[in-house]
Write an enzyme that holds these catalytic residues in place. Structure first.
Site, PDB file in Angstrom:
ATOM      1  N   CYS A   8       7.397  24.724  20.171  1.00 32.46           N
ATOM      2  CA  CYS A   8       6.134  24.809  19.425  1.00 32.46           C
ATOM      3  C   CYS A   8       5.262  25.884  20.070  1.00 32.46           C
ATOM      4  O   CYS A   8       5.684  26.587  20.990  1.00 32.46           O
ATOM      5  CB  CYS A   8       5.418  23.461  19.348  1.00 32.46           C
ATOM      6  SG  CYS A   8       4.541  22.955  20.815  1.00 32.46           S
ATOM      7  N   GLY A   9       4.042  26.034  19.624  1.00 29.86           N
ATOM      8  CA  GLY A   9       3.192  27.122  20.097  1.00 29.86           C
ATOM      9  C   GLY A   9       2.786  26.981  21.549  1.00 29.86           C
ATOM     10  O   GLY A   9       2.729  27.956  22.285  1.00 29.86           O
TER      11      GLY A   9
END
Lengths: 88, 147
Positions: A8-9
């Site tokens: 994810c980010g």
């Protein structure tokens, strides 16, 4: 053992949820793999057999495209199952 | 556990931009002492930098930042938007439920994430959250979930 990255980010929340759900799916398949969660910039420098992320973040991993499996709904175990099928 | 109790839920919030939605959801965490104000801006920054990847399921956004960005305790808040709002996500737009996550590095964080998964892994529960008329009803849904 295969190494799978859940990406994810930031590598803090979303990817951990994805990892938990991937592990649950692998469990149902009866497959053992090393699943790690991390942020997208760390993932770009890591060797793995498979990278699971969504289409937004996949764009940030241009060099690993062939290893990427897209999951759009991180809570949908059926989507994760379909995505992983054939890759593990 | 600071998980979607009535102090951390607000229904039918009116906002025009994803940034405003993130700030409103974050405000509930600040008000309860879960995070410092700077954490909310870090959530907005993460959106600007990485895009709407945290729209992790249809209609659902889970903005968060890092534990070192000013988290005091693991927590989750929820705002339901008055009108569905586009976050720019290819498949999961428009967003109606915004869950702000205070991501701590403790075991509690794992517990919060497991409970989110349980809550949002159930399509019926999501429908209930979208349709329910009051915070009281949401409290009942959450309570049922943890039993």
């Amino acid at each position: 053992m295969k190494k799978i990255l859940a990406v994810c980010g930031l590598g803090q929340g979303t990817s951990l949820i994805l990892r938990m759900n991937i592990e649950q799916v692998l469990n149902e398949f009866g497959v053992t793999a090393d699943v790690e969660h991390m942020d997208v910039s760390s993932a770009s420098g890591i060797e793995a057999d498979l990278i699971v992320t969504n289409s937004e973040l996949a764009k940030s991993l241009p060099e690993q495209q062939e290893k990427i499996v897209i999951v759009e709904n991180y809570f949908d175990l059926d989507e994760i199952k379909d995505a992983l099928q054939g890759h593990i | 556990m600071n998980f979607l109790d009535r102090e951390r839920i607000q229904l039918d919030v009116s906002v025009d931009t994803p940034e405003a939605a993130i700030r409103e959801a974050g405000k509930l965490l600040v008000k309860n002492g879960d995070v410092e104000e700077g954490y909310v801006e870090k959530m907005v920054e993460a959106f600007r930098q990485h895009g709407p990847y945290f729209v992790i399921a249809p209609q659902i956004a889970l903005p968060h930042a890092r534990p070192e960005d000013g988290v005091n305790q693991a927590a989750l808040s929820l705002i339901r938007l008055e009108k569905p709002l586009s976050f720019g996500h290819q498949t999961n737009d428009p967003v109606e439920l915004v869950f702000a996550l205070a991501a701590s590095s403790s075991n509690e964080h794992l517990e919060v994430l497991q409970r989110i998964s349980k809550l949002l892994g159930n399509k019926q529960t999501i429908q209930q959250l979208l349709m329910t008329g009051s915070v009281d009803e949401i409290e009942i849904i959450i309570k049922e979930l943890s039993t």
